[in-house]
Design a protein around this motif. Structure first.
Motif, PDB file in Angstrom:
ATOM      1  N   HIS A 260       0.870  -1.176   0.000  1.00  0.00           N
ATOM      2  CA  HIS A 260       0.000   0.000   0.000  1.00  0.00           C
ATOM      3  C   HIS A 260       0.906   1.224   0.000  1.00  0.00           C
ATOM      4  O   HIS A 260       1.602   1.487   0.973  1.00  0.00           O
ATOM      5  CB  HIS A 260      -0.917   0.015   1.224  1.00  0.00           C
ATOM      6  N   SER A 261       0.914   1.949  -1.082  1.00  0.00           N
ATOM      7  CA  SER A 261       1.878   3.031  -1.250  1.00  0.00           C
ATOM      8  C   SER A 261       1.374   4.330  -0.640  1.00  0.00           C
ATOM      9  O   SER A 261       0.198   4.692  -0.772  1.00  0.00           O
ATOM     10  CB  SER A 261       2.169   3.252  -2.731  1.00  0.00           C
ATOM     11  N   ARG A 262       2.273   5.032   0.048  1.00  0.00           N
ATOM     12  CA  ARG A 262       1.971   6.381   0.523  1.00  0.00           C
ATOM     13  C   ARG A 262       2.043   7.340  -0.669  1.00  0.00           C
ATOM     14  O   ARG A 262       2.600   7.029  -1.722  1.00  0.00           O
ATOM     15  CB  ARG A 262       2.980   6.812   1.582  1.00  0.00           C
ATOM     16  N   TYR A 263       1.509   8.542  -0.459  1.00  0.00           N
ATOM     17  CA  TYR A 263       1.524   9.529  -1.528  1.00  0.00           C
ATOM     18  C   TYR A 263       2.941  10.058  -1.743  1.00  0.00           C
ATOM     19  O   TYR A 263       3.821   9.944  -0.888  1.00  0.00           O
ATOM     20  CB  TYR A 263       0.564  10.673  -1.217  1.00  0.00           C
ATOM     21  N   SER A 264       3.153  10.653  -2.903  1.00  0.00           N
ATOM     22  CA  SER A 264       4.425  11.284  -3.217  1.00  0.00           C
ATOM     23  C   SER A 264       4.299  12.788  -3.006  1.00  0.00           C
ATOM     24  O   SER A 264       3.188  13.338  -2.959  1.00  0.00           O
ATOM     25  CB  SER A 264       4.802  10.995  -4.675  1.00  0.00           C
ATOM     26  N   PHE A 265       5.426  13.460  -2.849  1.00  0.00           N
ATOM     27  CA  PHE A 265       5.460  14.874  -2.482  1.00  0.00           C
ATOM     28  C   PHE A 265       4.523  15.728  -3.335  1.00  0.00           C
ATOM     29  O   PHE A 265       3.712  16.488  -2.818  1.00  0.00           O
ATOM     30  CB  PHE A 265       6.896  15.398  -2.584  1.00  0.00           C
ATOM     31  N   PHE A 266       4.626  15.602  -4.653  1.00  0.00           N
ATOM     32  CA  PHE A 266       3.842  16.472  -5.530  1.00  0.00           C
ATOM     33  C   PHE A 266       2.355  16.100  -5.566  1.00  0.00           C
ATOM     34  O   PHE A 266       1.544  16.861  -6.086  1.00  0.00           O
ATOM     35  CB  PHE A 266       4.422  16.474  -6.944  1.00  0.00           C
ATOM     36  N   ASP A 267       2.002  14.919  -5.032  1.00  0.00           N
ATOM     37  CA  ASP A 267       0.586  14.580  -4.938  1.00  0.00           C
ATOM     38  C   ASP A 267      -0.143  15.538  -4.006  1.00  0.00           C
ATOM     39  O   ASP A 267      -1.334  15.804  -4.173  1.00  0.00           O
ATOM     40  CB  ASP A 267       0.406  13.146  -4.402  1.00  0.00           C
ATOM     41  N   LYS A 268       0.579  16.017  -3.001  1.00  0.00           N
ATOM     42  CA  LYS A 268      -0.032  16.954  -2.047  1.00  0.00           C
ATOM     43  C   LYS A 268       0.387  18.389  -2.313  1.00  0.00           C
ATOM     44  O   LYS A 268      -0.447  19.292  -2.341  1.00  0.00           O
ATOM     45  CB  LYS A 268       0.347  16.573  -0.613  1.00  0.00           C
ATOM     46  N   TYR A 269       1.677  18.594  -2.495  1.00  0.00           N
ATOM     47  CA  TYR A 269       2.202  19.959  -2.628  1.00  0.00           C
ATOM     48  C   TYR A 269       2.236  20.332  -4.103  1.00  0.00           C
ATOM     49  O   TYR A 269       3.202  20.068  -4.819  1.00  0.00           O
ATOM     50  CB  TYR A 269       3.592  20.044  -1.986  1.00  0.00           C
ATOM     51  N   ASN A 270       1.161  20.930  -4.543  1.00  0.00           N
ATOM     52  CA  ASN A 270       1.038  21.334  -5.939  1.00  0.00           C
ATOM     53  C   ASN A 270       0.281  22.651  -6.018  1.00  0.00           C
ATOM     54  O   ASN A 270      -0.283  23.133  -5.028  1.00  0.00           O
ATOM     55  CB  ASN A 270       0.342  20.245  -6.768  1.00  0.00           C
TER      56      ASN A 270
END
Length: 337
Positions: free
Chosen positions: A138-148
């Motif tokens: 189960h993969s966590r989100y990546s940086f740009f998934d949130k900070y955009n």
């Protein structure tokens, strides 16, 4: 669910940025445990499983972390639904030792504080080395998934146009950074002395609170350690002495880090940039807390200080700049928004 009958269960005092309800669970003859109940709807089941699987992976491969304890059903995560609201529940081993603040920021008697700096880097280096071989289920989100750009535009008030502009410019700079195997992977994203305990008999650090963990640059966590060091010298009025201390402090951290993992030398040049990203994360988190609490956005002295640093392109948290005051560290005049 966890066999906690007979335990003495006490709430842990919450803090302003808290997103969970946390309890200590103690019983004579057994190891203490930490029960965490998440009540906000800002994270999904996949998010929690991604976090807990990562913690279990680190623990099983020698990372110095508080292990997650499976429920009696064998699950890392349990759900309780009450009045149409879902609560996510998990249990951890309580880390041995205590936080620095609970020891009044005194380190081990008779031991140089440089051991602590070295161990901060060493424990983080081990986690990052393990992350380089991590393949999540189960993969966590990546940086740009949130900070955009879309998220920043939605969250930051329109009365702060320069802040928005600077945040977007920061994101643009990050787009050019390496995301290869050696530079980018699962990171803690909140590595500070509030999220680990120290065994004051041995100096061993045990890390917990992976609630913000995500795929990002390893250098982000190192920039967090750099920021942690400011507290040891923040009352020094001479900016030159503060700078020399921070150079020596961080070199010791890097020695510990490099004892466990390789670092791309070119990424070290990105430290000032990733310190600004730490600043960005802190600002965004402050506005998220206000939103989640249903509060009108406002800037206190600390938030105003950090916004000023971003808007005026002041590096290193303003720690060597004239904006910094050793009498009132990291404070600036309150601004209306």
């Amino acid at each position: 669910m966890y066999g906690l009958a007979g335990y003495n269960i006490k709430p842990v005092k919450s803090h302003k940025r808290g997103r969970n309800v946390v309890y200590t669970c103690e019983k004579e003859g057994t190891g203490a445990k930490i029960l965490r109940i998440a009540f906000l709807n800002d994270r999904s089941r996949e998010d929690f499983l991604g976090e807990l699987e990562y913690v279990r992976y680190l623990f099983e491969h020698g990372g110095s972390v508080s292990n997650v304890i499976s429920s009696r059903k064998g699950n890392l995560l349990e759900e309780i639904t009450h009045n149409h609201h879902t609560f996510f529940v998990c249990l951890f081993e309580k880390a041995k030792g205590k936080m620095l603040v609970d020891n009044h920021y005194r380190y081990r008697e008779g031991v140089p504080i440089s051991e602590y700096y070295y161990n901060c880097g060493k424990v983080l280096g081990t986690m990052h080395q393990l992350s380089k071989g991590y393949a999540p289920v189960h993969s966590r989100y990546s940086f740009f998934d949130k900070y955009n750009a879309e998220y920043i535009d939605k969250l930051i008030p329109g009365s702060l146009p320069l802040l928005k502009e600077k945040l977007l410019g920061l994101l643009k700079s990050l787009e050019g950074l390496d995301t290869d195997h050696e530079s980018f992977g699962m990171i803690h994203f909140d590595y500070n002395d509030g999220n680990y305990s120290i065994d004051f008999d041995t100096g061993q650090i045990t890390v917990y609170d992976f609630d913000n963990s995500c795929f990002g640059w390893y250098m982000f966590d190192l920039a967090s350690i750099w920021g942690n060091g400011m507290g040891w010298i923040q009352s020094e009025p001479d900016a030159g002495k503060r700078k020399r201390f921070m150079e020596d402090y961080f070199e010791t951290v890097l020695e510990g880090y490099r004892s466990e993992t390789r670092m791309d030398p070119s990424m070290l040049n990105k430290l000032p940039l990733l310190i600004q990203v730490n600043l960005m994360e802190g600002i965004i988190d402050a506005f998220e807390v206000m939103r989640n609490n249903g509060e009108e956005p406002e800037c206190d002295e600390e938030l105003s200080y950090y916004i000023k640093c971003l808007e005026d392109d002041i590096p290193y948290f303003g720690f060597f700049h004239e904006i910094y005051s050793c009498e009132e560290p990291f404070e600036y005049e309150i601004r209306n928004i």
